[in-house]
Design a protein around this motif. Structure first.
Motif, PDB file in Angstrom:
ATOM      1  N   ALA A  21      65.585  45.993   3.474  1.00 47.31           N
ATOM      2  CA  ALA A  21      65.375  45.048   4.571  1.00 47.31           C
ATOM      3  C   ALA A  21      64.099  45.381   5.336  1.00 47.31           C
ATOM      4  CB  ALA A  21      66.576  45.062   5.520  1.00 47.31           C
ATOM      5  N   VAL A  22      63.866  46.666   5.574  1.00 47.00           N
ATOM      6  CA  VAL A  22      62.668  47.078   6.314  1.00 47.00           C
ATOM      7  C   VAL A  22      61.408  46.737   5.532  1.00 47.00           C
ATOM      8  CG1 VAL A  22      61.425  49.029   7.299  1.00 47.00           C
ATOM      9  CG2 VAL A  22      63.911  48.915   7.517  1.00 47.00           C
ATOM     10  N   ALA A  40      62.324  34.696  11.268  1.00 42.88           N
ATOM     11  CA  ALA A  40      63.368  33.920  10.608  1.00 42.88           C
ATOM     12  C   ALA A  40      64.239  34.819   9.740  1.00 42.88           C
ATOM     13  CB  ALA A  40      62.741  32.817   9.752  1.00 42.88           C
ATOM     14  N   PHE A  41      63.610  35.753   9.023  1.00 43.06           N
ATOM     15  CA  PHE A  41      64.353  36.709   8.206  1.00 43.06           C
ATOM     16  C   PHE A  41      65.294  37.543   9.077  1.00 43.06           C
ATOM     17  CE2 PHE A  41      64.435  41.102   6.465  1.00 43.06           C
ATOM     18  CZ  PHE A  41      65.168  40.851   5.315  1.00 43.06           C
ATOM     19  N   GLY A  42      64.782  38.030  10.208  1.00 42.91           N
ATOM     20  CA  GLY A  42      65.601  38.825  11.117  1.00 42.91           C
ATOM     21  C   GLY A  42      66.761  38.027  11.699  1.00 42.91           C
ATOM     22  N   LEU A  43      66.525  36.754  12.001  1.00 42.58           N
ATOM     23  CA  LEU A  43      67.598  35.904  12.528  1.00 42.58           C
ATOM     24  C   LEU A  43      68.704  35.737  11.490  1.00 42.58           C
ATOM     25  CD1 LEU A  43      68.769  34.012  14.669  1.00 42.58           C
ATOM     26  CD2 LEU A  43      67.366  32.166  13.696  1.00 42.58           C
ATOM     27  N   GLY A  44      68.312  35.490  10.236  1.00 45.30           N
ATOM     28  CA  GLY A  44      69.308  35.358   9.177  1.00 45.30           C
ATOM     29  C   GLY A  44      70.122  36.622   9.014  1.00 45.30           C
ATOM     30  N   ALA A  48      74.209  37.074   9.724  1.00 40.06           N
ATOM     31  CA  ALA A  48      75.091  37.558   8.656  1.00 40.06           C
ATOM     32  C   ALA A  48      75.938  38.735   9.135  1.00 40.06           C
ATOM     33  CB  ALA A  48      74.256  37.962   7.442  1.00 40.06           C
ATOM     34  N   ILE A  49      75.310  39.699   9.799  1.00 45.44           N
ATOM     35  CA  ILE A  49      76.034  40.867  10.300  1.00 45.44           C
ATOM     36  C   ILE A  49      77.044  40.444  11.354  1.00 45.44           C
ATOM     37  CG2 ILE A  49      75.808  43.085  11.467  1.00 45.44           C
ATOM     38  CD1 ILE A  49      74.667  42.927   8.567  1.00 45.44           C
ATOM     39  N   LEU A  50      76.654  39.516  12.202  1.00 49.46           N
ATOM     40  CA  LEU A  50      77.533  39.011  13.251  1.00 49.46           C
ATOM     41  C   LEU A  50      78.787  38.391  12.649  1.00 49.46           C
ATOM     42  CD1 LEU A  50      77.017  38.812  16.420  1.00 49.46           C
ATOM     43  CD2 LEU A  50      76.560  36.404  16.019  1.00 49.46           C
ATOM     44  N   VAL A  51      78.614  37.589  11.624  1.00 52.07           N
ATOM     45  CA  VAL A  51      79.750  36.895  11.000  1.00 52.07           C
ATOM     46  C   VAL A  51      80.707  37.887  10.340  1.00 52.07           C
ATOM     47  CG1 VAL A  51      80.398  35.340   9.109  1.00 52.07           C
ATOM     48  CG2 VAL A  51      78.552  34.707  10.669  1.00 52.07           C
ATOM     49  N   GLY A 123      66.932  32.058   4.840  1.00 49.66           N
ATOM     50  CA  GLY A 123      67.960  32.182   3.816  1.00 49.66           C
ATOM     51  C   GLY A 123      68.005  33.567   3.198  1.00 49.66           C
ATOM     52  N   LEU A 124      66.826  34.176   3.039  1.00 49.81           N
ATOM     53  CA  LEU A 124      66.764  35.521   2.485  1.00 49.81           C
ATOM     54  C   LEU A 124      67.442  36.521   3.414  1.00 49.81           C
ATOM     55  CD1 LEU A 124      65.673  37.385   0.254  1.00 49.81           C
ATOM     56  CD2 LEU A 124      63.558  37.591   1.593  1.00 49.81           C
ATOM     57  N   GLY A 125      67.241  36.355   4.727  1.00 55.24           N
ATOM     58  CA  GLY A 125      67.905  37.229   5.690  1.00 55.24           C
ATOM     59  C   GLY A 125      69.418  37.100   5.616  1.00 55.24           C
ATOM     60  N   LEU A 126      69.891  35.862   5.529  1.00 52.63           N
ATOM     61  CA  LEU A 126      71.340  35.629   5.386  1.00 52.63           C
ATOM     62  C   LEU A 126      71.853  36.262   4.095  1.00 52.63           C
ATOM     63  CD1 LEU A 126      71.580  31.897   6.525  1.00 52.63           C
ATOM     64  CD2 LEU A 126      72.748  33.830   7.614  1.00 52.63           C
ATOM     65  N   ALA A 127      71.112  36.048   3.008  1.00 53.64           N
ATOM     66  CA  ALA A 127      71.549  36.552   1.709  1.00 53.64           C
ATOM     67  C   ALA A 127      71.595  38.080   1.693  1.00 53.64           C
ATOM     68  CB  ALA A 127      70.615  36.038   0.614  1.00 53.64           C
ATOM     69  N   GLN A 128      70.538  38.722   2.209  1.00 54.16           N
ATOM     70  CA  GLN A 128      70.540  40.187   2.222  1.00 54.16           C
ATOM     71  C   GLN A 128      71.669  40.724   3.097  1.00 54.16           C
ATOM     72  OE1 GLN A 128      67.115  42.605   2.716  1.00 54.16           O
ATOM     73  NE2 GLN A 128      65.788  41.368   1.426  1.00 54.16           N
ATOM     74  N   GLY A 129      71.893  40.073   4.238  1.00 49.68           N
ATOM     75  CA  GLY A 129      72.957  40.531   5.120  1.00 49.68           C
ATOM     76  C   GLY A 129      74.329  40.407   4.490  1.00 49.68           C
TER      77      GLY A 129
END
Length: 224
Positions: A21-22, A40-44, A48-51, A123-129
């Protein structure tokens, strides 16, 4: 709430130090519209972590109301399973590490990030999370702690949000540096990317061993 947050900090730190991620954040920063894409990546990632943590908290709350003692035993067993998972992943990562002196090839996924757009970065941020195998146990572990602590309402929301913010620090930190430093930091960021990619295997093994040891210590309560 603060005690539960303190217990969750090692898990949030494990997420914040996610090597891939970094380095993804750093690579995005080096591209066109890098700050927007990294945000945007950080928001995703944050969502994800929140959910994941929220779902875990709700499940533990429901189980705790049904049978408190069984829930505590179940939580310890889950933590032992997470310990086995992380230590097993550490062994696999160690066996796949580059040989001494071997040139580490560029990661194919990272090489394709230059052409990604803002929605793609989100989307990548969501997917990685959600998909990276070590993220789910860490976020679940935090939600479990908040559930066992009996957090409800605003306290539960506040704890999960703080946890997700800390868990996103590995992405937010280079983003903040880039915003403050501007274009003059392009070269240091490029060197950081090279160093992270070269040492990705060693960093991953270290983080996995630390997380496995942490979960092992927490899960040993089942023997009491």
């Amino acid at each position: 709430m603060w005690t539960a947050l303190g217990d969750s900090l090692p898990l949030a730190t494990g997420l914040a130090l996610s090597p891939f991620a970094v380095v993804t954040a750093v690579v995005l920063l080096l591209g066109r519209r890098g700050v927007v894409k990294t945000a945007a990546f950080g928001l995703g990632w944050f969502v994800a972590i929140l959910v994941i943590a929220t779902v875990a908290l709700l499940v533990v709350e429901a189980a705790d109301e049904a049978d408190h003692d069984a829930t505590e035993t179940g939580v310890d067993l889950v933590q032992l399973a997470f310990a086995a998972l992380f230590l097993g992943l550490a062994v696999l990562a160690w066996r796949k590490r580059p040989a001494p002196g071997e040139t580490v090839p560029r990661n194919a996924t990272l090489a394709r990030l230059d052409g990604i757009g803002v929605p793609g970065a989100l989307g990548l941020g969501l997917a990685q999370g959600l998909v990276v195998i070590k993220n789910i146990p860490l976020a679940v572990g935090a939600g479990v702690r908040f559930g066992v602590a009996g957090l409800h309402g605003g306290a539960a929301v506040g704890a999960i949000v703080v946890f997700a913010v800390v868990a996103s620090a590995g992405i937010v930190a280079p983003l903040t540096v880039a915003v403050v430093g501007g274009s003059r930091l392009a070269e240091p960021l490029a060197r950081t990317r090279d160093w992270l990619e070269t040492n990705l295997s060693a960093i991953t093994v270290t983080v996995l061993v630390l997380l496995g040891s942490y979960f092992l210590g927490q899960g040993l309560g089942v023997l009491g």
